[in-house]
Design an enzyme around this catalytic site. Structure first.
Site: not given
Length: 388
Positions: A37, A39, A123, A125-128, A173, A223
């Site tokens: 948080h 960036d 889903g 949070g690994l930026s697929s 990402d 967010y």
């Protein structure tokens, strides 16, 4: 795992198109060691590409026709690159159309047949999504010699998400997916895009992700609220300290001295940001001297800040982080990603993962009635062409 994915994707391409693909590409997911948080708060982040990938099997077509096949979803989409490209109802298609829309301006006018499949958990949070965008941009650049730099590819991926998907994401990402380097993390300045690699050969330790299997719905609203709160806080800090331009110019004392001027909530948000920016610098120093105990302690500090001061965690993730605190084999753990669910990232002693996963899974199931997923990950290189 990588070879199995490549074989799986290639075989499907052959089955559909009755020929072998001309090219194969791998585009990785990412983790973030520390720097959460910040960036969008003028800070630094410390991501790395991981050995979970989207694989693309690609052949050039002789005309402007594109055929996209999402093997895992058993869905396809056809169009011509010369069409007026606009967002469509199939969300996965938009990540790709957003990239191709920009590449048309770079000279792309020929079509391709593409099959893609992935080992990046959706889903978690690994930026697929970043891996998908950057993989397509990288592949088109390689095949059609569009003259793009790695930075161009990352920015095109980000822009695709902004314009065709409607997610106002930062650059981390996509940058990690493209610039990843084996056994190295990237310390990235999200403002200037200057970056340095730090060796992350964890020796007798490994990275373990524990997936809570929950995603609370207030991710987007939470967010947006945090962004407004920190912007308000920065304005107050600037009023009392005109020399401040960004949170990088602040220190903990400046924030603490103005506690009465900041509301309790805004004080906590600003305190987290200033401390987290410093933690990234401290983490870089710890990696330089392979002080993994220090790195683990910083990760755990980050989690407490995210949970108590930034308030973007949730009961399930707090449970997973708290549950490993008593484990001698765990150096540190924290929530990773936007928050309100997703994964915790854990720095653990190699060889202890299986027993740890069993213990935590049992406790988690007993507490929440939810099955835990676990992923052992290694730091890998970024998006690349795969050669047999």
């Amino acid at each position: 795992m990588k070879k199995k994915l490549v074989q799986h994707t290639t075989e499907h391409f052959k089955k559909v198109f009755q020929k072998s693909p001309d090219y194969l590409f791998l585009s990785p997911g990412r983790i973030n060691i520390i720097g959460e948080h910040v960036d969008y708060n003028d800070g630094f982040v410390m991501p790395a590409a991981i050995n979970k990938y989207v694989c693309f099997a690609v052949s050039k077509n002789n005309d402007a026709a594109f055929t996209l096949i999402a093997q895992d979803l058993n869905e396809s989409y056809q169009f011509k690159v010369t069409d007026d490209l606009k967002p469509v109802n199939q969300m996965w298609v938009n990540y790709i159309l957003g990239v191709l829309h920009q590449l048309k301006a770079k000279g792309l006018n020929q079509g391709c047949s593409i099959v893609f499949s992935s080992t990046i958990p959706m889903g978690a949070g690994l930026s697929s999504s970043a891996a998908l965008e950057c993989g397509i941009a990288y592949a088109m650049n390689k095949i059609f010699d569009l003259g793009l730099t790695k930075q161009d590819i990352a920015l095109i991926g980000q822009q695709s998400e902004h314009t065709f998907v409607g997610v106002n994401c930062g650059i981390m990402d996509q940058f990690a997916s493209v610039f990843g380097k084996k056994n190295s993390v990237i310390k990235l300045d999200c403002n200037s895009l200057e970056y340095n690699y730090y060796k992350a050969d964890f020796k007798k330790y490994s990275l373990l992700l524990l997936d809570s299997n929950v995603k609370h719905t207030h991710l987007t609203s939470g967010y947006n609220d945090r962004r407004q709160e920190v912007e308000k806080g920065l304005d107050i800090l600037k009023h009392f300290h005109p020399e401040i331009k960004t949170f990088r110019d602040c220190n903990e004392k400046m924030v603490t001295d103005l506690k009465d001027q900041l509301s309790d909530t805004i004080f906590k948000r600003c305190l987290f940001v200033v401390k987290e920016i410093q933690r990234v610098q401290d983490a870089a120093m710890a990696l330089n001297i392979s002080d993994f105990k220090k790195l683990g302690a910083l990760m755990t500090e980050t989690h407490h800040g995210l949970s108590k001061d930034y308030e973007v965690s949730c009961a399930e993730i707090d449970f997973l982080v708290d549950a490993v605190q008593q484990e001698k084999s765990v150096l540190g753990a924290r929530m990773m990603g936007g928050g309100f669910g997703g994964c915790s990232i854990n720095l653990v002693e190699k060889g202890t993962e299986k027993a740890l996963i069993e213990r935590i899974s049992t406790a988690y199931r007993s507490q929440f009635g939810i099955e835990l997923k676990a992923y052992k990950v290694k730091i890998s290189k970024g998006t690349t062409e795969y050669k047999n």
